[in-house]
Enzyme design. Structure first.
Site, PDB file in Angstrom:
ATOM      1  N   SER A 167       0.828  -0.995   0.102  1.00 34.38           N
ATOM      2  CA  SER A 167      -0.055   0.088   0.063  1.00 34.38           C
ATOM      3  C   SER A 167       1.079   1.332  -0.167  1.00 34.38           C
ATOM      4  O   SER A 167       1.772   1.399  -0.785  1.00 34.38           O
ATOM      5  CB  SER A 167      -1.063  -0.192   1.245  1.00 34.38           C
ATOM      6  OG  SER A 167      -1.908   0.843   1.327  1.00 34.38           O
ATOM      7  N   ASP A 412      -8.686  -5.330  -5.731  1.00 29.95           N
ATOM      8  CA  ASP A 412      -8.220  -4.091  -5.074  1.00 29.95           C
ATOM      9  C   ASP A 412      -8.606  -2.737  -5.521  1.00 29.95           C
ATOM     10  O   ASP A 412      -7.843  -2.700  -6.709  1.00 29.95           O
ATOM     11  CB  ASP A 412      -6.946  -4.175  -4.626  1.00 29.95           C
ATOM     12  CG  ASP A 412      -6.209  -3.154  -4.004  1.00 29.95           C
ATOM     13  OD1 ASP A 412      -7.160  -2.420  -3.014  1.00 29.95           O
ATOM     14  OD2 ASP A 412      -4.929  -2.940  -3.791  1.00 29.95           O
ATOM     15  N   HIS A 440      -6.236  -6.279  -1.441  1.00 29.32           N
ATOM     16  CA  HIS A 440      -5.149  -5.312  -0.958  1.00 29.32           C
ATOM     17  C   HIS A 440      -4.007  -6.384  -0.489  1.00 29.32           C
ATOM     18  O   HIS A 440      -3.999  -6.849   0.372  1.00 29.32           O
ATOM     19  CB  HIS A 440      -5.746  -4.166  -0.036  1.00 29.32           C
ATOM     20  CG  HIS A 440      -4.755  -2.923   0.087  1.00 29.32           C
ATOM     21  ND1 HIS A 440      -4.654  -2.386  -1.168  1.00 29.32           N
ATOM     22  CD2 HIS A 440      -4.134  -2.168   1.000  1.00 29.32           C
ATOM     23  CE1 HIS A 440      -3.780  -1.236  -0.798  1.00 29.32           C
ATOM     24  NE2 HIS A 440      -3.613  -1.036   0.576  1.00 29.32           N
TER      25      HIS A 440
END
Length: 514
Positions: A167, A412, A440
């Site tokens: 991320s 995602d 994710h």
């Protein structure tokens, strides 16, 4: 004779590395560790301001080491696992964690540094605007460089460094490789959001695609029902908030942003069945209005609330609190980063929006100014993209560096701020993990309850293993060459110097191709 021995040694080690690519050793064995007890916290004296040499202030930054698979005698790769916007209580240690799988297969050391201003690594006891000026991705990158160079220098036979992050920290992993190619030889950017976007309407659009039209309509029905109850006011508004356990969200924008985020995170983290199935069933059975909100509350309380957060964290009052609390202040710190530079404001699309139209750019601007003052808006996303690249639509702003692997999950929505189709596939490949619940950072975290079949998770992880393995092969080759050069040094100093020059010119490894 020495040359023959060298060839045999290199060949044997490379074969052993390749044989371990698909699965880690002892794959069925679950590690029984509690994190903090098995891996004690360590502390590094970090520079507060890396860009002002007249400021000699420092602070204590927490880090952890997992060396269970590392051989101190022979050395090996060092995985610098980068943390992002939250506290850290241990290094990766679970046997089903992607980082641990890589370390176990290739005898790597895992080192992880807590991000400044998160967890126990805050330089200040108050997150005032004056103090938050030292919170930025630029300072964080300098923290990593300063720390890992110092850490590596204390190891004998230390191998090369590969960065891994997911991320925001996936972006830091890629940016670290771009900025410090002399420190790290490779990067894995899992769901790495390298493209800073101000008005991020593509986020919701992708959620609609990932969950499908039936679930999209169900989520839109929940949003419409909530708007009706909210604007009715009085008892109806209070009753709805009580059902959702969201009484703390007194501002309308905060409430509808939380409502949307709880939906989006269900898709983002692979809880699509828990999010969608009950709502679709309820609508097919004729439920609407407050009854539909009650069905949705079962998800927010028993799935989202137990894993991902609480409504309280979304309130302006919560985020305005400047007193630092390691367990509560991450929200204020992260809002500062997004409001000041990174963006990613998930505003409602103009058409087919799941979230309320009240969650728009006016809301985000007002919210940022309520927290940090008018001077902070707007975040300078163009500066971020210019500094590192990441905007694939602009040929002048492509992220460009060698030996970066971008990995994303099919479900995602953050993939829309990452690199899905690389413009440089031979040196900067990208790969998608495909399955309905593959969300994710799926290549690092897996899917809740296991990824549905079919999926290509093992193949994606094999690409990451191959990248790290090539680092290890290069380290072994250089190390054996150094031994050989030391032997020759007694016989011919001139030949030894030539060998040094030759090896310096080949200080790279073959890049993974998609």
């Amino acid at each position: 004779m020495n040359k023959l021995i060298k060839i045999i040694v290199i060949f044997t080690i490379i074969v052993n590395v390749i044989n371990g690519l698909a699965y880690p050793k002892n794959n069925e064995e679950e590690l029984i560790l509690d994190g903090s007890g098995s891996f004690p916290a360590q502390w590094f004296t970090q520079t507060l301001d890396h860009f002002n040499f007249q400021n000699n202030q420092t602070f204590q930054q927490k880090y952890y080491v997992n060396d269970q698979y590392y051989n101190y005698k022979n050395g090996g790769p060092i995985i610098l696992y980068i943390n992002g916007e939250g506290p850290v209580s241990s290094p990766p240690y679970s046997s089903d964690d992607g980082v641990v799988i890589y370390a176990q297969a290739l005898n790597c050391m895992i080192v992880t540094l807590e991000h400044r201003f998160y967890g126990e690594s805050s330089p200040f006891s108050e997150l005032t605007i004056e103090n938050l000026q030292y919170l930025s991705h630029q300072q964080a990158l300098e923290d990593l460089a300063t720390f890992i160079v110092n850490f590596q220098s204390k190891l004998t036979n230390a191998g090369h460094i590969v960065t891994i992050g997911g991320s925001y920290s996936g972006a830091l992993s890629a940016w670290f490789r771009i900025k410090y190619p002399h420190i790290t030889v490779g990067s894995i950017a899992s769901s790495g959001v390298v493209h800073s976007i101000l008005d991020f309407t593509a986020f919701d659009a992708y959620v609609s695609y990932a969950v499908g039209p039936e679930c999209t309509k169900a989520l839109q029905a929940v949003t419409s029902a909530a708007e009706a109850e909210y604007f009715a006011g009085g008892i109806r508004e209070q009753q709805m908030k009580q059902i959702l356990q969201a009484e703390s969200l007194v501002e309308i924008g905060d409430f509808f942003y939380w409502l949307a985020d709880s939906m989006m995170e269900g898709d983002q983290y692979g809880y699509i069945d828990e999010l969608c199935n009950p709502l679709v069933d309820a609508i097919n059975s004729g439920s609407s209005g407050i009854d539909l909100i009650t069905v949705y509350s079962n998800y927010t309380i028993n799935t989202w609330g137990k894993v991902l957060g609480t409504p309280d964290e979304y309130s302006t009052a919560w985020q305005q609190n400047v007193t630092y609390d390691p367990s509560k202040s991450a929200d204020r710190a992260w809002w500062y980063q997004t409001c000041s530079s990174l963006g990613w404001m998930q505003a409602a699309p103009s058409q087919n929006s799941i979230r309320s139209s009240l969650v728009n750019m006016t809301y985000f601007q007002t919210h940022c100014e309520q927290l940090f003052g008018q001077a902070i808006w707007p975040p300078n996303v163009n500066a971020v993209n210019t500094q590192y690249g990441g905007d694939q639509s602009n040929p002048l702003l492509n992220a460009a560096a060698t030996n970066i692997l971008f990995t994303n999950g099919h479900a995602d929505p953050w993939s829309q701020a990452s690199i899905v189709n690389s413009n440089y596939p031979n040196v900067e490949p990208s790969v998608m993990t495909t399955c309905r619940k593959c969300g994710h950072c799926v290549d690092l975290r897996g899917c809740p309850g296991g990824c549905d079949l079919p999926n290509n998770l093992d193949q994606v992880r094999s690409l990451s293993l191959k990248l790290i393995a090539q680092c290890k092969q290069h380290f072994v080759t250089i190390r054996v060459n150094n031994i050989h050069k030391n032997e020759n040094n007694n016989n011919n100093n001139n030949n030894n110097n030539n060998n040094n020059n030759h090896n310096n010119n080949n200080n790279s490894f073959k890049v993974v191709s998609q």
